[in-house]
Design an enzyme around this catalytic site. Structure first.
Site, PDB file in Angstrom:
ATOM      1  N   LYS A 195       0.840  -1.202   0.000  1.00 25.00           N
ATOM      2  CA  LYS A 195       0.000   0.000   0.000  1.00 25.00           C
ATOM      3  C   LYS A 195       0.876   1.252   0.000  1.00 25.00           C
ATOM      4  O   LYS A 195       1.635   1.477   0.931  1.00 25.00           O
ATOM      5  CB  LYS A 195      -0.914   0.040   1.228  1.00 25.00           C
ATOM      6  CG  LYS A 195      -1.988   1.113   1.088  1.00 25.00           C
ATOM      7  CD  LYS A 195      -2.659   1.463   2.390  1.00 25.00           C
ATOM      8  CE  LYS A 195      -2.003   2.601   3.100  1.00 25.00           C
ATOM      9  NZ  LYS A 195      -2.043   3.899   2.400  1.00 25.00           N
ATOM     10  N   GLU A 237      10.707   1.661   9.783  1.00 21.32           N
ATOM     11  CA  GLU A 237      11.601   2.781   9.439  1.00 21.32           C
ATOM     12  C   GLU A 237      10.809   4.055   9.707  1.00 21.32           C
ATOM     13  O   GLU A 237       9.881   4.388   8.964  1.00 21.32           O
ATOM     14  CB  GLU A 237      11.987   2.701   7.955  1.00 21.32           C
ATOM     15  CG  GLU A 237      12.708   1.417   7.555  1.00 21.32           C
ATOM     16  CD  GLU A 237      14.126   1.325   8.099  1.00 21.32           C
ATOM     17  OE1 GLU A 237      14.663   2.351   8.552  1.00 21.32           O
ATOM     18  OE2 GLU A 237      14.684   0.216   8.084  1.00 21.32           O
ATOM     19  N   GLU A 271       9.734  16.261  15.054  1.00 21.14           N
ATOM     20  CA  GLU A 271       9.968  16.193  13.613  1.00 21.14           C
ATOM     21  C   GLU A 271       9.012  17.142  12.878  1.00 21.14           C
ATOM     22  O   GLU A 271       7.801  17.069  13.074  1.00 21.14           O
ATOM     23  CB  GLU A 271       9.753  14.759  13.116  1.00 21.14           C
ATOM     24  CG  GLU A 271      10.136  14.595  11.659  1.00 21.14           C
ATOM     25  CD  GLU A 271       9.860  13.200  11.107  1.00 21.14           C
ATOM     26  OE1 GLU A 271       8.817  12.623  11.432  1.00 21.14           O
ATOM     27  OE2 GLU A 271      10.702  12.699  10.337  1.00 21.14           O
ATOM     28  N   CYS A 313      13.392  11.837   5.214  1.00 19.98           N
ATOM     29  CA  CYS A 313      13.607  11.459   6.614  1.00 19.98           C
ATOM     30  C   CYS A 313      15.057  11.677   7.030  1.00 19.98           C
ATOM     31  O   CYS A 313      15.360  11.738   8.214  1.00 19.98           O
ATOM     32  CB  CYS A 313      13.197  10.010   6.827  1.00 19.98           C
ATOM     33  SG  CYS A 313      13.980   8.903   5.645  1.00 19.98           S
TER      34      CYS A 313
HETATM   35  P1  NDP Z   1       2.442   8.066   8.024  1.00 13.69           P
HETATM   36  O1  NDP Z   1       2.936   7.311   9.188  1.00 13.69           O
HETATM   37  O2  NDP Z   1       1.315   8.970   8.187  1.00 13.69           O
HETATM   38  O3  NDP Z   1       2.049   7.081   6.839  1.00 13.69           O
HETATM   39  C1  NDP Z   1       2.927   6.122   6.283  1.00 13.69           C
HETATM   40  C2  NDP Z   1       2.111   5.040   5.606  1.00 13.69           C
HETATM   41  O4  NDP Z   1       1.363   4.339   6.579  1.00 13.69           O
HETATM   42  C3  NDP Z   1       1.089   5.578   4.609  1.00 13.69           C
HETATM   43  O5  NDP Z   1       0.944   4.661   3.540  1.00 13.69           O
HETATM   44  C4  NDP Z   1      -0.162   5.630   5.455  1.00 13.69           C
HETATM   45  O6  NDP Z   1      -1.320   5.611   4.678  1.00 13.69           O
HETATM   46  C5  NDP Z   1      -0.009   4.352   6.254  1.00 13.69           C
HETATM   47  N1  NDP Z   1      -0.787   4.272   7.490  1.00 13.69           N
HETATM   48  C6  NDP Z   1      -1.292   5.273   8.250  1.00 13.69           C
HETATM   49  N2  NDP Z   1      -1.978   4.762   9.310  1.00 13.69           N
HETATM   50  C7  NDP Z   1      -1.876   3.411   9.221  1.00 13.69           C
HETATM   51  C8  NDP Z   1      -2.373   2.322  10.001  1.00 13.69           C
HETATM   52  N3  NDP Z   1      -3.115   2.498  11.090  1.00 13.69           N
HETATM   53  N4  NDP Z   1      -2.083   1.063   9.618  1.00 13.69           N
HETATM   54  C9  NDP Z   1      -1.340   0.833   8.526  1.00 13.69           C
HETATM   55  N5  NDP Z   1      -0.867   1.821   7.725  1.00 13.69           N
HETATM   56  C10 NDP Z   1      -1.120   3.094   8.073  1.00 13.69           C
HETATM   57  O7  NDP Z   1       3.717   8.829   7.450  1.00 13.69           O
HETATM   58  P2  NDP Z   1       3.752   9.896   6.280  1.00 13.69           P
HETATM   59  O8  NDP Z   1       3.185   9.309   5.042  1.00 13.69           O
HETATM   60  O9  NDP Z   1       3.224  11.190   6.799  1.00 13.69           O
HETATM   61  O10 NDP Z   1       5.321  10.004   6.028  1.00 13.69           O
HETATM   62  C11 NDP Z   1       6.156  10.865   6.707  1.00 13.69           C
HETATM   63  C12 NDP Z   1       6.890  10.138   7.816  1.00 13.69           C
HETATM   64  O11 NDP Z   1       7.646   9.072   7.266  1.00 13.69           O
HETATM   65  C13 NDP Z   1       7.882  11.018   8.522  1.00 13.69           C
HETATM   66  O12 NDP Z   1       7.783  10.811   9.903  1.00 13.69           O
HETATM   67  C14 NDP Z   1       9.228  10.514   8.020  1.00 13.69           C
HETATM   68  O13 NDP Z   1      10.289  10.724   8.893  1.00 13.69           O
HETATM   69  C15 NDP Z   1       8.948   9.075   7.833  1.00 13.69           C
HETATM   70  N6  NDP Z   1       9.909   8.488   6.917  1.00 13.69           N
HETATM   71  C16 NDP Z   1      10.848   7.637   7.426  1.00 13.69           C
HETATM   72  C17 NDP Z   1      11.814   7.105   6.598  1.00 13.69           C
HETATM   73  C18 NDP Z   1      12.821   6.135   7.110  1.00 13.69           C
HETATM   74  O14 NDP Z   1      13.441   5.458   6.298  1.00 13.69           O
HETATM   75  N7  NDP Z   1      13.039   6.013   8.399  1.00 13.69           N
HETATM   76  C19 NDP Z   1      11.874   7.450   5.167  1.00 13.69           C
HETATM   77  C20 NDP Z   1      10.828   8.337   4.752  1.00 13.69           C
HETATM   78  C21 NDP Z   1       9.888   8.832   5.613  1.00 13.69           C
HETATM   79  P3  NDP Z   1      -2.027   6.994   4.184  1.00 13.69           P
HETATM   80  O15 NDP Z   1      -0.939   7.965   3.861  1.00 13.69           O
HETATM   81  O16 NDP Z   1      -2.761   6.544   3.016  1.00 13.69           O
HETATM   82  O17 NDP Z   1      -2.847   7.408   5.335  1.00 13.69           O
END
Ligand code: NDP
Length: 481
Positions: free
Chosen positions: A174, A249, A384, A283
């Site tokens: 997803k 991650e 963050e 990130c």
């Molecule tokens: P989110 O945690 O909001 O979402 C990440 C993914 O998880 C999306 O596909 C989201 O879906 C999905 N999601 C949300 N809620 C749930 C749930 N309850 N169960 C399963 N899946 C769920 O992060 P963001 O998209 O806002 O991304 C930004 C964040 O990602 C920042 O904190 C950044 O630091 C981190 N990040 C970390 C990296 C790393 O390698 N450590 C690399 C890149 C980013 P939907 O968006 O459709 O709601």
């Protein structure tokens, strides 16, 4: 209006709910596509397809898996323009960045793991004197879940999918609902490359609905997730009672430590990038800049002068350095932190205001923002922000620099600028971060382990680490006479 459909069992399908979500173009604020709003029923269909595909795929020869994955890599390359334009429309990032980084890296992810799997082998341990021979089988897990965020959409989506399928698993993936377009296009590329039906199933929709259904599914035994720390915590809580394998991650608040003995010009140029690339929505961006006191005033002046030169504009313009932020709620979140910084006594040295771009007046643009802060404990240094906002603070000693660098709950990456080898070793060893860059930033060799400490995550991806995650180790012990 274009519809973003689920890709299940090798075919595009509408969501079973019949519901759709709006997909926005952040560069102009317009809705330009409808996204399948999938729920647990769609995940069940995807699971059935993945389960049916597993026996054959897990017994497909390494050579054949690798051949198909290399074809996917090549097709991503030959669709570079189309995929880069789709990424820009969904995410708001500069087209130049999508063409130079995002899409080439998505292709490299497939190419890398297509090759890595041919070199991935098992251990053998002979117990001499006991007449036993042990060997470790690395077997695919079965149906696995991959969930990725919006900042590097196809890049991070494929970073998970490629090792999962290389290792012989079948996948339900997803992408973020905010940036689903390139994941949608990946389906047709996989079909063209001859990936058997059901090996990769791509389901769109919101995190709490489609994402949650993947995490909650009893028979999806491993989840690789990249996203925010709060979401990661929720996923861990949901998955733990089912004893799923988890790779998380998560977020970061990365320090950038600049010592007076660094190569100043190189440091300055790279620090502009490590602060504002992809509108600061990586990130790994260094959002807390700590500078040795003897060069602090000079750095402040030179850094702000360079940041002033960055061109904010429509992401499709070739001279744009800073495109749009990914969404209106995200823009508002970042702006709220600029306000918090001011309330906390921070001094805005540059930026802080939203920008109206001619011809794209409703886009989500924000100036790159540099804030001088006086206490590492302030909220803008602890939480963050994930946008084009960096803070500056001076330090006097190595110990003080380390204390501030490590004084956050996160531990994803850190950057160190120094030409002193002894300091490089001392500081690198003490930094609480999964990745330390010295005199460089975002330099990635895909064989290296990638991941964070503390609240930045659990586990490592990249290279054989990812292949280990996506396999079960089984020891076979044979007694012989
Ligand atoms: P989110 O945690 O909001 O979402 C990440 C993914 O998880 C999306 O596909 C989201 O879906 C999905 N999601 C949300 N809620 C749930 C749930 N309850 N169960 C399963 N899946 C769920 O992060 P963001 O998209 O806002 O991304 C930004 C964040 O990602 C920042 O904190 C950044 O630091 C981190 N990040 C970390 C990296 C790393 O390698 N450590 C690399 C890149 C980013 P939907 O968006 O459709 O709601």
């Amino acid at each position: 209006m274009e519809k973003i459909l689920n890709y299940i069992n090798g075919e595009y399908r509408e969501p079973q709910s019949g519901e759709w979500l709006d997909n926005y173009n952040p560069s102009n604020g317009e809705v330009y596509a409808q996204i399948a709003n999938s729920n647990a029923q769609d995940i069940t269909s995807a699971y059935e397809a993945a389960k049916a595909a597993f026996p054959k795929w897990s017994h497909t020869t390494i050579g054949e898996r690798s051949r198909i994955m290399l074809k996917i890599a090549t097709l991503i390359e030959s669709n570079l323009d189309r995929l880069a334009e789709a990424e820009v429309k969904d995410n708001g990032k500069p087209l130049s960045l999508a063409k130079a980084v995002d899409i080439p890296r998505a292709s490299s992810n497939f190419r890398f793991f297509a090759n890595a799997i041919t070199q991935f082998s098992s251990d053998a341990h002979e117990s001499i004197g006991l007449n036993t021979m042990n060997f470790t089988l690395r077997q695919p897990i079965g149906v696995v879940g991959c969930i990725s965020p919006w900042n590097l959409p196809l890049y991070l989506f494929t970073w998970k999918i490629a090792p999962a399928i290389a290792a012989g698993n079948t996948v339900i993936a997803k992408p973020s609902e905010v940036t689903p377009m390139t994941a949608f296009l990946l389906g047709e590329i996989c079909t063209e490359a001859g990936l058997p039906n059901g090996v990769l199933n791509i389901v769109h929709g919101t995190g709490p609905s489609a994402g949650q259904a993947i995490v909650e599914h009893q028979n999806i035994k491993a989840i690789s997730f990249t996203g925010g720390t709060k979401t990661g915590e929720h996923i861990a809580r949901t998955a733990a009672p089912m004893f799923k394998k988890l790779s998380l991650e998560l977020g970061g608040k990365n320090p950038n430590l600049i010592f007076a003995d660094c190569d100043y010009d190189k440091m300055l140029a790279v620090t502009v990038k490590s602060s504002f690339a992809n509108q600061g929505q990586i990130c790994l961006c260094g959002s807390r800049i700590f500078v040795e006191k003897s060069i602090y005033e000079q750095f402040k002046k030179d850094f702000v002068a360079k940041v002033q030169q960055l061109k904010i504009g429509n992401p499709s313009d070739s001279d744009t350095n800073i495109g749009a932020l990914v969404s209106k709620p995200h823009l508002e979140k970042v702006q709220s932190y600029i306000k918090i910084a001011e309330e906390e006594g921070g001094k805005i040295l540059f930026g802080g205001k939203s920008v109206t771009v001619k011809g794209s007046e409703n886009g989500y643009y924000l100036e790159p923002t540099v804030i001088e802060v006086y206490d590492n404990k302030c909220r803008v240094n602890q939480e963050e922000i994930f946008g084009p906002v960096v803070t500056l603070m001076p330090f006097e000693t190595e110990e003080e620099a380390l204390e501030m660098a490590n004084g956050v709950k996160y531990g994803l990456s850190a950057t160190l600028w120094t030409t002193n080898l002894n300091r490089t070793m001392r500081v690198s060893k003490q930094l609480e971060a999964g990745i330390v860059w010295v005199n460089t930033w975002l330099n990635r060799d895909l064989r290296t382990p990638f991941g964070g400490m503390k609240d930045s995550g659990v586990g490592r991806e990249g290279g054989f680490e990812a292949l280990r995650f996506f396999t079960e180790a089984k020891n076979v012990c044979i007694k012989y006479e």
